[in-house]
Design an enzyme around this catalytic site. Sequence first.
Site, short mmCIF file in Angstrom:
data_model
loop_
_atom_site.label_atom_id
_atom_site.label_comp_id
_atom_site.label_asym_id
_atom_site.label_seq_id
_atom_site.Cartn_x
_atom_site.Cartn_y
_atom_site.Cartn_z
CD GLU A 155 -3.09 1.06 0.16
OE1 GLU A 155 -4.16 0.15 0.36
OE2 GLU A 155 -3.30 1.51 -0.42
CE LYS A 189 4.02 7.60 -5.57
NZ LYS A 189 4.22 8.88 -5.15
#
Lengths: 337, 337
Positions: free
Chosen positions: B149, B225
């Site tokens: 995460e 990302k």
Amino acid sequence: MRICIIGFGAVGQGVARVFSMKRNKIKQKYGLDLELVAATDSEGAVISEGGLDPDLLIETKKKTGKVSEYPKYGVSGLSGYEVMDTVEYDCLIEVTPTNIDDGEPARTHILKAIENGKDVVTSNKGPLALSYREIVDKAKSNGVEFKFEASVGGAMPILNFAHETLAGCDINSVFGILNGTTNFILSRMAKEGSSYEQTLKEAQQLGIAETNPAQDVDGIDAACKVVILANSILNRDVSFKDVEIDGISKITPGSIELAKKEGYLIKLIGEASQETLEVSPRLVREGSPFAVGGTLNVATLKTDLAEDVTVVGKGAGSVETASAILSDIISIWKVRK
Amino acid sequence: MRICIIGFGAVGQGVARVFSMKRNKIKQKYGLDLELVAATDSEGAVISEGGLDPDLLIETKKKTGKVSEYPKYGVSGLSGYEVMDTVEYDCLIEVTPTNIDDGEPARTHILKAIENGKDVVTSNKGPLALSYREIVDKAKSNGVEFKFEASVGGAMPILNFAHETLAGCDINSVFGILNGTTNFILSRMAKEGSSYEQTLKEAQQLGIAETNPAQDVDGIDAACKVVILANSILNRDVSFKDVEIDGISKITPGSIELAKKEGYLIKLIGEASQETLEVSPRLVREGSPFAVGGTLNVATLKTDLAEDVTVVGKGAGSVETASAILSDIISIWKVRK
């Protein structure tokens, strides 16, 4: 998982539609077989332990206004309460209209299901805003799951987000635009420079505000959500009467204009913390996550470790709300399987 | 749960700080006893199967620059790799600096832990942007948990949000401001009317941009990302080289002004869908969830049932990033216990 839907308005029909759309995918992805065994509305019910066809159920309701007109399995006059005594089911979906006076009949439906050892998912704010602790305690002592993501902001999944995704953080307060109708009205007033009365009328014409808009514009709907957030996320034990409420009807184009000049917008904000339970118009900064327009809902969790974390989503809509119910059902399944 | 931290820079120290702050609370709330048994940096390591004191570890690192100076248990010159052979642990926290050329040494650390049957949590974008499928497949075949995460947007928990909270929805694309430094620069240019070069200089003076800002302003960080989001949320099998990247260095105050007049802002947006992998400056509407300023990160999930759902949070910060790591650890604990 055998599902019984009590209430077959917009949200109930949304749940049926979502079952129809996603049943195969859910089975494949999670090994969860969703079987709709009963549905009720104020006129009657339909029960089939072999399973109902969600599309036929929606079509029947749309055509006749009654689920009891469903071919072969419809039963006129049977109440939700009686259905729960009749049918074998695993999970109750309580989606009758919210009643903020005494939470009924939803409160009784939910408690009865819990007492019978059934899991419950609801979008109904009434019982949550009035009898939260009673229901949660009973669910715990009966070893059943009680989930209600859809009760706050439809498709803005703030509750499970707080409990699961932010498991490592303590949450100190919740702060949000919890009502889409008032956000629409205030955003439009800011954009057009129009009066509250005129903008409300437009919102009513667009179907965004109700003919009787009090629940939204007087902050009642947002206050119910503040109570649910306080009880569920902050572990408080409060009810609707504990919220200080101020609505948006006194806001003038002049005050909005003045705020704008200073780089602010006026939004109806609900806040829940250990000290505060409040719904009131407040200034929010342009460029902040609260500067969203339209009918969007926003909620910010103030955490100890991650600072402010914000979720934005559609606050209403039948399929959107049903998606939150489906996520709750899946999370129950993960516990049960 | 015995924890081994590989890398003791800002994020590693954040993890230690979070352990110190929350250890008792986590034990009470989840029954999870967090025991820090080893930590390494580029100079050496410290190992104690009886458990290290996180505060003393942070203090030692701050004072001497080396974890190996930790009283009694420090070992100079021992590598992360060697530590993993020496100490008994349950969960590896891989927080060495991101290396986008070959993902090392993080990739090797992670694969080794997985091969040894250990769960892994990382914030390291390198191995995820280059070797995602290899690592995830190996984790699956070894029956261990692999969570990351913190690798996307520090305290903007988009991955677990997509997988858990939105379990009922299919996600079609992800769209976001994934880099806080560029958001800061573009927001400030819009507000002050200043040039890119001048604003970058200010951001560097404030410590928001690095001396060599290429990773941020050229879109490399955001592209990593995008790859992680595509692989994890959209189940694609792509790597860094597959992303089309355009940075912000050519954006002029004039173009920002022009956009503003039409009600738009310019932001560096990363997009992942089944067709697209892209980082580029784009127009976003004022009043949309993307109109946030400062160093905030935002990501919107486009779903089939709930339409757009957006998460906003701090993209960086040592404790903020560590909070995402802690949430991952807790979710592993829920599977393991």
